[in-house]
Motif scaffolding. Structure first.
Motif, mmCIF file in Angstrom:
data_model
loop_
_atom_site.group_PDB
_atom_site.id
_atom_site.type_symbol
_atom_site.label_atom_id
_atom_site.label_comp_id
_atom_site.label_asym_id
_atom_site.label_seq_id
_atom_site.Cartn_x
_atom_site.Cartn_y
_atom_site.Cartn_z
ATOM 1 N N ILE A 191 0.850 -1.200 0.000
ATOM 2 C CA ILE A 191 0.000 0.000 0.000
ATOM 3 C C ILE A 191 0.881 1.243 0.000
ATOM 4 C CG2 ILE A 191 -1.791 1.275 1.229
ATOM 5 C CD1 ILE A 191 -2.720 -1.353 2.446
ATOM 6 N N LYS A 192 0.562 2.189 -0.869
ATOM 7 C CA LYS A 192 1.341 3.427 -0.926
ATOM 8 C C LYS A 192 1.197 4.209 0.377
ATOM 9 C CE LYS A 192 1.079 4.100 -5.938
ATOM 10 N NZ LYS A 192 0.650 5.020 -7.032
ATOM 11 N N SER A 252 0.840 7.205 0.774
ATOM 12 C CA SER A 252 -0.147 8.286 0.661
ATOM 13 C C SER A 252 -1.580 7.800 0.864
ATOM 14 C CB SER A 252 -0.040 8.948 -0.714
ATOM 15 O OG SER A 252 -0.258 7.995 -1.751
ATOM 16 N N ASN A 253 -1.778 6.490 0.800
ATOM 17 C CA ASN A 253 -3.126 5.932 0.925
ATOM 18 C C ASN A 253 -3.399 5.593 2.388
ATOM 19 O OD1 ASN A 253 -5.601 4.721 0.575
ATOM 20 N ND2 ASN A 253 -4.965 3.593 -1.258
ATOM 21 N N GLU A 254 -3.562 6.622 3.182
ATOM 22 C CA GLU A 254 -3.697 6.433 4.628
ATOM 23 C C GLU A 254 -4.961 5.667 4.996
ATOM 24 O OE1 GLU A 254 -2.912 6.317 8.556
ATOM 25 O OE2 GLU A 254 -1.558 6.836 6.907
ATOM 26 N N SER A 255 -6.035 5.847 4.252
ATOM 27 C CA SER A 255 -7.287 5.169 4.598
ATOM 28 C C SER A 255 -7.137 3.643 4.517
ATOM 29 C CB SER A 255 -8.415 5.630 3.671
ATOM 30 O OG SER A 255 -8.116 5.326 2.321
ATOM 31 N N ARG A 256 -6.413 3.159 3.507
ATOM 32 C CA ARG A 256 -6.208 1.709 3.384
ATOM 33 C C ARG A 256 -5.246 1.200 4.461
ATOM 34 N NH1 ARG A 256 -4.549 -0.499 -2.239
ATOM 35 N NH2 ARG A 256 -4.754 -2.437 -1.005
#
Length: 487
Positions: A85-86, A88-92
């Motif tokens: 997971i990147k 920047s993809n804090e929600s995931r």
């Protein structure tokens, strides 16, 4: 005889299991297969427990213990999924960590997580808590931290983020107190009291900011995302106070400007003229506008006194704008007075509407679109014996397609002209053109479309023809577009 260290550990784990079973009153947990599985889980790997728990004879008990392996694998996979997971993809990332916590929390307390899993889980969770704090989701951060400590233990990353939670909570509490004080200042009705309350909030902010800075310096977590974001949010309070304080001054200044506009729009009381039946003479009109001009000057003097009281807060530009407004309105009054000065010519024009000059410079506040309709000039008469004549003035900016509309309360004919008809004597003699656009007439409204180009001066003249009764009344209004409004 030498005893293998793993044997000692297995016995210890089995003792814990048995103690747990006794304390819980669940005799089935004393099944050796359960204890052997727990030992295999804690000393080797969680997957190693499956072989032992598959030997549990009680089906429901077997399902329960084997499900712990599934829960563990689901939790571990959730943690491992973060590798792809990147950042920047804090929600995931947050969802993955919460999934791991949910799965691991459902494990029996005697089952220990492998050190590498605890390490990874604690580290990732601490990062998520840091992000939650940076988004001012303090309650969520506290809840996640409490669960993480129960699952992963007192890990260094969780200990550090606990300090961060304390600091952010402290700053948030202080910010909330300031915002509450600011809200109380906003609610003040008296202007001077409101400004004094704003100044008190600013003073409180100064001392509170020093406290916040000291707390952050001593925290050891000053550079974390949560703390730095919290400090930024706290410092924005100063800006909020300044903006609302400046807005209060702006609103107060505009009340003076609004009062000048209202004074200019003020009409003389109907029937208060010195002419026959209370009609307004040219002298009455002149006196009315002289009083209006004086009152506007008085209001502006109040504004100047207000600016002198708060010289640092009322800018010269704002006063200049108000002065320009006053001068503009006074220039219109001067224009009216110049017209009135030509007494003989004015008297020949017929009756005078009030207010004498209208236009979109003075919009009607009761209109659904106030900048599309002027305030009305009104007229009325009784005991009409024949056609009667009226006149008024308009201000229409160059290039603007504003429409002049005369509306009566009954159905009688209206004609509008570009010049003085001398009470009708010049209409036929000079073959004056009626400016009313009859094809656009609606009901009792008689429009002159694009009046700005049809009128050669800023004056209009109209004829009210005799109707079925000997009395009538109506008004004159400037529309931005009468055709659009009438559709």
């Amino acid at each position: 005889m030498k005893i293998n260290k793993y044997c000692i550990l297995s016995l210890a784990v089995l003792a814990v299991v048995l103690a747990s079973c006794v304390s819980s009153g669940n005799a089935v947990d004393s099944d050796p297969a359960v204890g052997n599985g727990v030992t295999a889980w804690n000393t080797r790997d969680p997957s190693a427990a499956s072989a032992h728990w598959e030997g549990i004879k009680d089906a429901s008990k077997q399902k329960k213990w084997l499900n712990y392996v599934t829960l563990y694998e689901d939790g571990r996979k959730a943690l491992d999924s973060t590798d792809a997971i990147k950042a920047s993809n804090e929600s995931r990332l947050l969802a993955a960590c919460n999934t791991a916590l949910s799965k691991f929390s459902a494990l029996d307390p005697v089952l220990q997580l492998p050190d590498d899993v605890s390490e990874k889980g604690a580290t990732l969770t601490a990062e998520r808590i840091d992000k939650l704090l940076a988004s001012e989701k303090i309650s969520d951060a506290k809840k996640m931290h409490g669960t993480a400590v129960k699952v992963y233990g007192s890990h260094e990353a969780l200990t550090s983020v606990a300090k961060e939670i304390d600091v952010v909570s402290t700053i948030s509490s202080k910010k909330a107190a300031l915002l509450n004080q600011l809200q109380q200042a906003d609610a003040k009705e008296n202007f001077d009291e409101k400004i004094a309350a704003y100044d008190a909030v600013l003073a409180k902010y100064q001392s509170t900011e020093s406290e916040v800075n000291g707390t952050v310096r001593q925290s050891g977590v000053a550079e974390t995302n949560g703390v730095t974001a919290s400090v930024r949010a706290f410092r924005k309070v100063r800006q909020d106070i300044a903006v609302q304080r400046a807005g209060a001054f702006r609103d107060e200044v505009y009340t003076y400007r609004d009062r000048m506009g209202e004074e200019f729009a003020r009409q003389a009381e109907e029937g208060s003229g010195t002419g026959k039946n209370g009609a307004f003479t040219v002298y009455d009109i002149r006196n009315h506008y002289q009083a209006v001009g004086k009152n506007m000057d008085d209001i502006f003097a109040e504004l100047e006194a207000f600016a002198a009281k708060y010289p640092k807060d009322v800018s010269a530009d704002i006063i200049a704008e108000a002065r320009s407004q006053k001068n503009d309105l006074n220039s219109k009054i001067a224009q009216i007075n110049r017209e009135i000065a030509v007494k003989e010519e004015i008297e020949s024009r017929g009756k005078t509407v009030m207010p004498l000059i209208i236009g979109l410079f003075n919009p009607d506040p009761n209109s659904s679109a106030s900048n599309q309709k002027s305030r009305p000039a009104k007229f009325s008469a009784t005991k009409q014996k024949g056609n009667e004549y009226w006149w008024g003035m308009v201000e229409i900016p160059n290039g603007r397609l504003n429409d002049l509309v005369i509306t009566l309360k009954d159905n009688r004919t209206v004609r509008v002209f570009d010049q003085n008809t001398h009470s009708g004597k010049d209409i036929e003699r000079k073959k004056l053109q009626d400016l009313v656009n009859k094809q656009n007439k609606v009901g009792n409204s008689w429009p002159v479309l694009n009046a700005g180009s049809q009128l050669s001066t800023n004056k209009y003249f109209f004829e009210i023809q005799k109707g079925k009764t000997d009395s009538y009344s109506g008004e004159v209004v400037i529309y931005n577009s009468f055709v659009v409004r009438s559709r």
